[in-house]
Enzyme design. Structure first.
Site, short mmCIF file in Angstrom:
data_model
loop_
_atom_site.label_atom_id
_atom_site.label_comp_id
_atom_site.label_asym_id
_atom_site.label_seq_id
_atom_site.Cartn_x
_atom_site.Cartn_y
_atom_site.Cartn_z
CD GLU A 1 -2.91 -1.14 0.09
OE1 GLU A 1 -3.04 -0.10 -0.59
OE2 GLU A 1 -3.54 -2.20 -0.14
NE ARG B 1 -16.49 -5.27 1.80
CZ ARG B 1 -16.82 -6.53 2.11
NH1 ARG B 1 -18.10 -6.86 2.20
NH2 ARG B 1 -15.89 -7.44 2.30
CG HIS C 1 -4.60 -5.25 1.69
ND1 HIS C 1 -4.75 -3.88 1.54
CD2 HIS C 1 -5.48 -5.61 2.65
CE1 HIS C 1 -5.68 -3.45 2.38
NE2 HIS C 1 -6.14 -4.48 3.07
#
Length: 215
Positions: free
Chosen positions: A80, A90, A167
């Protein structure tokens, strides 16, 4: 002894495992360039994750902090570039919290850049046959929350020379339950983490190559 702090997350969203933690815990106690690795599992919770992280930084005074998270659907190890000051969940976290359009840190800057040599890391991973890329979004869930909070903490902890977030995809057993999703062996992720650490310790200045994407 010098220390390196690695973090991964607990399982979330009905998953029974989280490869970010499985890959990180495999390196707990390992020695890299004379520094001992301390692996820490963070709760997948907006409030507690940063509390647990800061306590560990206070306790261990590491020189490098590398946090990892699961990004189901991604096809490679994604390093990242930037964290943003937004929570926009979400789904609820493991404590049932679902912040929407809130700040990670009230009155904090819009974003923080990683202090890892992100492009040199991607190149090092490619040289070892590990799929990897630079990512320009860490999302707006707990991963980004931790990434932003980590970078915001650094001025208070001058022993930390570098920090950032990575990630990883689903592990194969997770992808088997999500047809069509990419996966990566946890052992490959662990190898990648060690290479990321070594590159971060050995690279004073990042390399100047394209890492842009159009999606």
């Amino acid at each position: 002894m010098r220390k390196i702090l690695l973090t991964g997350f607990s399982p979330f969203a009905a998953e029974t495992t989280n490869p970010s933690w499985d890959a990180v815990v495999a390196l707990d106690g390992a020695i890299v360039d004379g520094a001992i690795i301390v692996s820490l599992q963070l709760p997948c919770e907006f409030d507690r994750s940063l509390q647990v992280l800061e306590q560990a930084i206070q306790q261990h005074q590491p020189e490098l902090v590398l946090s990892l998270g699961q990004a189901g659907g991604r096809v490679d190890v994604t390093v990242e570039r930037v964290a943003i000051n937004v929570n926009d969940a979400r789904i609820p976290d493991n404590a049932g919290q679902q912040p929407i359009d809130t700040a990670v840190i009230e009155h904090g800057p819009v974003g923080y850049f990683s202090s890892l040599p992100i492009k040199a890391i991607v190149e090092a991973l490619h040289e070892q046959g590990i799929p990897a890329s630079v990512s320009h979004t860490a999302g707006t869930y707990v991963c980004n929350h931790v990434f932003y909070g980590l970078m915001h903490l650094l001025p208070q902890y001058p022993t930390v020379k570098r920090a950032g977030f990575v990630h990883v995809p689903y592990a194969p057993k997770q992808a088997a339950a999500h047809p069509g999703m990419a996966s990566m062996a946890v052992t490959t992720m662990t190898k990648a983490i060690r290479l990321i650490i070594e590159t971060s310790l050995h690279t004073a200045h990042d390399i100047h190559v394209s890492g842009g994407i159009t999606h």
